[in-house]
Design a protein around this motif. Structure first.
Motif, PDB file in Angstrom:
ATOM      1  N   TYR A 267      17.770  38.223  80.383  1.00  0.00           N
ATOM      2  CA  TYR A 267      17.497  38.469  79.121  1.00  0.00           C
ATOM      3  C   TYR A 267      16.862  39.961  79.006  1.00  0.00           C
TER       4      TYR A 267
ATOM      5  N   LEU B 228      25.903  40.155  72.086  1.00  0.00           N
ATOM      6  CA  LEU B 228      24.537  39.268  72.679  1.00  0.00           C
ATOM      7  C   LEU B 228      24.280  37.953  71.964  1.00  0.00           C
TER       8      LEU B 228
ATOM      9  N   ILE C 269      19.996  47.128  78.592  1.00  0.00           N
ATOM     10  CA  ILE C 269      21.214  47.572  78.379  1.00  0.00           C
ATOM     11  C   ILE C 269      21.728  47.826  77.139  1.00  0.00           C
ATOM     12  N   GLU C 270      21.380  46.767  76.123  1.00  0.00           N
ATOM     13  CA  GLU C 270      21.845  46.811  74.960  1.00  0.00           C
ATOM     14  C   GLU C 270      21.248  47.868  74.052  1.00  0.00           C
TER      15      GLU C 270
ATOM     16  N   LEU D  87      22.996  51.293  75.183  1.00  0.00           N
ATOM     17  CA  LEU D  87      23.967  51.367  74.408  1.00  0.00           C
ATOM     18  C   LEU D  87      24.116  51.645  73.099  1.00  0.00           C
TER      19      LEU D  87
ATOM     20  N   ARG E  84      23.014  55.350  72.653  1.00  0.00           N
ATOM     21  CA  ARG E  84      24.166  56.196  72.944  1.00  0.00           C
ATOM     22  C   ARG E  84      25.253  56.248  71.990  1.00  0.00           C
TER      23      ARG E  84
ATOM     24  N   LEU F 133      19.418  42.381  79.952  1.00  0.00           N
ATOM     25  CA  LEU F 133      20.450  42.664  79.016  1.00  0.00           C
ATOM     26  C   LEU F 133      19.756  43.321  77.857  1.00  0.00           C
TER      27      LEU F 133
ATOM     28  N   ILE G 212      28.140  45.789  69.664  1.00  0.00           N
ATOM     29  CA  ILE G 212      27.275  45.837  70.757  1.00  0.00           C
ATOM     30  C   ILE G 212      26.166  44.598  70.503  1.00  0.00           C
TER      31      ILE G 212
END
Lengths: 525, 385
Positions: free
Chosen positions: A487, A66, A493-494, A497, A500, A490, A62
């Motif tokens: 950015y 990026l 989202i990063e 995740l 999670r 992102l 993950i």
């Protein structure tokens, strides 16, 4: 405040570089930790280590992606925003970038696919080789990019060519073995190892606090604490300062970090705390430890560490010499052919050529440096002082955190040896809360190194202001807004995740016997 | 060091011109099939499982492929610094569009299947489609503009200035034609890859899209050539140029000249092999897809890509980046390279590392040989895309 294209280009570079560097340290360190964990699996055959490798591998992935995505921007924006820089030093600076691709990125990126997709397609040892290849690739990339960066800080092995109006390489071996680059490499890679260790330590501590995945968490902590202790000792002891006496501007950087306005008799004192004022050119309320700076910076008791004012005076001399070089350069170019250059002009350029960049500092004040007034020369000399308060504080935050990481990893190393990792809940909480700190330290490290390099883009050779592309401010602003928006989305989202995946925890180990592996895959094993 | 004088400066420049071609072709062939796969994603895959099959067909290899682009950037910087500086700053907003789209791609691959949900996965499918389409289109548009000349000039300090050249000015008819050719070419190539790596409905749809894309590639390529012949002037050096002289573009003079882009073919007819391979490769890809071959179409499309990109290089030689407003500022093979020593060092590095890279990349492709298995994707939730 009106921002011109120089400010905006710097802002964009800082933004994209600092963002890219959120993902790089974890990649550097975690790739090595994965390789260590998988090595234990292959050597002992205990499947819990395979499970660990796979779990931390998910988090690695993950983060890694990026780093890859934002690294693209780094590779291209020298040409986009810094086109005069690209022309002026591409002959030297481009080579390590290309070598980074050839030696590091291909290795890392080709094998990372096998790391994720090859668990059932490769033998145990085959997969382990792929994992080590990823770790080696990411660490090689740090080497080459720091050779490039080290050259910006200490431009060895090169000379100015009047015919092509650029710097050209004269000794590539010197570029590669640049002492500043070597110091930076060890320091940066160690910082990456610390980041990954604290990350693994903190996430594992959280599992212990929640009473989940105890077996995996304890083993992970043991690895992270021992690796992290070694790395945090290395990051502090083999700090970047070892390179700070090699060049004039590195000395300026050190003086600014210390807010040391005047040269002190050796060994100089270290200012632990204070409020540096650029206006008064002194540091208010300074708390100082005698001798400490002299020892840290020079590792001796009798080497003098020069102060800011002395270095500015010297810069003034170099600007004057630079003007002579600038004048000679114009005459050399007007002469047309090498044979037509008067010997006196040739000598003037040979004697003063290394100061040519200092004359370019005057371009801020006058078009032709030869017409500069003594006041303008003085002002340009003071421009060679980077932002003292920024460096002073960024350095102290970084070093303070560095010492904290030594203590934290040492404590957990001790607990691990005593087999009491889960006994002290406050310590576990401390490890959880420490997770973001290595990133703060790493970003501060970038600030010290690169803000400290100002006003130069290449120390003593090319001022930052002369290096930009001739773009409109609105154009650069457009891309800043675009990158900032993308950015921001992102990173959200990063993080989501990542959290999670951590909350979900490791997958239960598949029992190899009960598993229905398709026949063609069994054959490959 | 005197070792580098073993190879003459002008020879090194020609070698690095060839290597520039190798890099661009390497990128277009290797990363091209996964860009093409992204473009095809919404069309050849309808259900979620089908889409995951398509994405996983490039899943283990796209990262390595993308390094061709990064190496391209680094090697152009090292060997052709003035080309790196002029092209990336001159095409500033176009470069931004390419980077923006390319950032979406890795993230799309990796994050799409980490969560369930129609909205989440649908959004990433769009991101992947854009991430494939925009770079393919804009890179083609850029090449179409390079053939016409780019409005820049160099001053006496070799600082670069642009006269116009915003994103919208690039979108002129010929630029758009080249952009569409690039999209068609990579779509054909991506379809060839999908026919190799998938089966069933996905492969069948890819076969049809690929066949159409191959014909469109031939059509647009021929049209581009005819247009270039009839309507676009080339560039010509009008002074003596020291082929082993210092890299300073202002040391020569040049002019716009009708038909100059075809002078090389008249002088060296063997160069016609470039356009011929471009056409024959695409026709072969079409025929092989039609004949339901699985392995060979992707090889045929690779040959076509080789031919098409070579054609651009051969047409312009020795020009690399002509200037439309000030032809003497144009960058050519003889006046915009790195120094003799740097070209030599980089050639040695390439000679050492490229064989190693080719070796381990081939090994990885061999390990991953075979069709994507739907059962495997469903089984492995933490690592598969």
């Amino acid at each position: 405040m009106e921002l011109d294209v120089v400010d905006l280009s710097r802002l964009q570079f800082a933004m994209t570089a600092l963002y890219h560097f959120l993902f790089v340290p974890l990649t550097l360190g975690l790739s090595v930790l994965l390789a260590i964990m998988e090595t234990v699996y292959v050597m002992t055959g205990r499947r819990v280590w395979r499970q660990m490798t796979k779990f931390w591998g998910v988090l690695f992935g993950i983060n890694f992606v990026l780093g890859v995505a934002t690294g693209l921007v780094m590779e291209f924006q020298f040409g986009m925003n810094w086109s005069y820089y690209s022309h002026y030093v591409g002959d030297i600076f481009g080579a390590p970038l290309a070598l980074e691709g050839l030696m590091a990125f291909f290795l890392e990126a080709t094998f990372v696919g096998l790391f994720f997709f090859g668990w059932d397609k490769l033998s145990k040892v085959g997969h382990l080789i792929a994992t080590w290849a990823v770790a080696a690739g990411s660490n090689f990339s740090a080497l080459w990019i720091l050779v490039a960066n080290g050259w910006m800080q200490n431009p060895v092995g090169s000379a100015f060519n009047p015919q092509t109006m650029r710097m050209e390489v004269t000794d590539f071996f010197a570029v590669v073995t640049n002492p500043v680059a070597q110091a930076k490499f060890v320091h940066t890679v160690s910082a990456g190892y610390v980041t990954a260790s604290i990350f693994v330590l903190g996430v594992s501590a959280w599992y212990l606090l929640k009473g989940r995945h105890i077996e995996i968490a304890k083993r992970s902590m043991t690895v992270a604490a021992s690796f992290g202790l070694a790395a945090s000792l290395s990051v502090v002891v083999l700090g970047d300062e070892s390179g700070y006496l090699t060049t004039e501007h590195q000395q300026m950087k050190l003086a600014a970090i210390e807010a040391m306005w005047e040269t002190e008799p050796a060994p100089a004192a270290f200012t632990v705390f204070g409020f540096p004022s650029e206006q008064d050119r002194e540091t208010h309320f300074a708390v100082r430890i005698p001798w400490a700076l002299g020892l840290i910076a020079t590792r001796s008791l009798d080497t003098v560490v020069p102060g800011i004012e002395q270095l500015v005076n010297h810069a003034e001399e170099r600007i004057k010499s630079g003007i002579i070089a600038f004048d000679a350069l114009q005459k050399i170019r007007a002469a047309g052919s090498t044979a037509a250059i008067p010997p006196a002009v040739k000598d003037a350029f040979e004697d003063n050529g290394t100061d040519l960049g200092y004359a370019l500092l005057l371009k801020r004040y006058v078009d032709d440096p030869r017409t500069a007034t003594p006041e303008q020369i003085k002002a340009a000399a003071w421009d060679t002082v980077p932002s003292v308060p920024t460096l002073f504080w960024a350095f102290r935050i970084m070093v303070g955190l560095g010492f904290f990481f030594i203590v934290l990893t040492a404590v957990f190393f001790f607990l691990s040896a005593r087999r009491t990792l889960d006994r002290y809940r406050p310590l576990l909480w401390l490890a959880v809360l420490a997770i973001p700190l290595p990133w703060i330290a790493a970003e501060m490290g970038w600030v010290v190194a690169e803000i400290g390099r100002q006003p130069w883009i290449i120390e003593g050779v090319l001022p930052t202001a002369a290096a930009v592309s001739s773009l409109g401010a609105a154009t650069v602003l457009t891309t800043i807004v675009g990158f900032a928006a993308l950015y921001t989305v992102l990173i959200i989202i990063e993080m989501t995740l990542m959290i999670r995946a951590i909350a979900k925890g490791p997958e239960p180990d598949e029992d190899p016997e009960a598993n229905l592996i398709p026949a063609h895959l069994v054959a490959a094993e | 060091m005197v070792l580098h004088t073993l190879i003459d400066y002008d020879t090194l420049r020609v070698i690095w011109w060839l290597l520039l071609g190798v890099l661009l072709i390497g990128f277009a062939v290797m990363d091209g099939f996964d860009l093409g796969t992204d473009i095809l994603l919404p069309f050849v895959a309808r259900t979620d499982l089908e889409r995951r099959i398509v994405i996983n067909s490039v899943g283990p290899v796209w990262e390595g492929n993308q390094v061709w682009l990064i190496l391209g950037g680094g090697a152009i910087f090292a060997a052709w610094p003035q080309l790196y500086a002029v092209s990336f700053s001159g095409f500033y907003l176009a470069m931004f569009a390419i980077l923006f789209a390319l950032i979406l791609r890795p993230v799309g691959f990796k994050y799409r299947s980490k969560r369930e949900g129609r909205l989440w996965r649908g959004a990433w499918d769009w991101a992947l489609f854009i991430g494939g389409l925009v770079p393919a289109l804009v890179m083609g548009v850029a090449v179409g503009n390079v053939l016409q000349g780019v409005p820049f000039h160099l001053n006496n300090d070799l600082r670069i200035f642009y006269d116009g050249s915003t994103l919208f000015e690039l979108l002129n008819p010929y630029g758009l034609l080249a952009g569409l050719l690039s999209v068609a070419m990579l779509t054909m190539h991506g379809a060839g890859w999908l026919v190799l790596k998938t089966d069933g409905l996905v492969a069948e749809r890819a076969r049809r899209f690929g066949a159409v894309a191959a014909l469109v590639t031939v059509l647009l390529f021929v049209l581009g050539g005819v247009w270039l012949f009839l309507g676009i002037s080339g560039y010509r050096i009008t002074s003596v140029i020291p082929v082993a002289g210092p890299s300073n573009p202002l040391g020569k003079t040049a002019e716009v000249a009708v038909g100059a882009w075809f002078a090389n073919y008249a002088a060296h007819p063997w160069m016609l092999a470039g356009p011929v391979l471009g056409i024959v490769g695409a026709l072969a890809a079409f025929a092989l897809l039609w004949a339901r071959k699985e392995v060979t179409p992707v090889l045929a499309s690779a040959v076509s890509i080789f031919g098409i990109i070579s054609t651009v290089g051969l047409t312009m030689f020795p020009f690399i980046l002509p200037s439309s407003v000030d032809p003497k500022s144009s960058l050519t093979v003889w006046d915009s390279s790195s120094s003799h020593l740097t070209l030599f060092i980089m050639l040695v590095s390439v000679g050492i590392f490229v064989p190693i890279i080719v070796a381990y990349t081939s090994w990885v492709y061999r390990v991953l040989w075979g069709k994507v298995d739907a059962r495997e994707i469903q089984k492995d939730n933490s690592h598969a895309y």
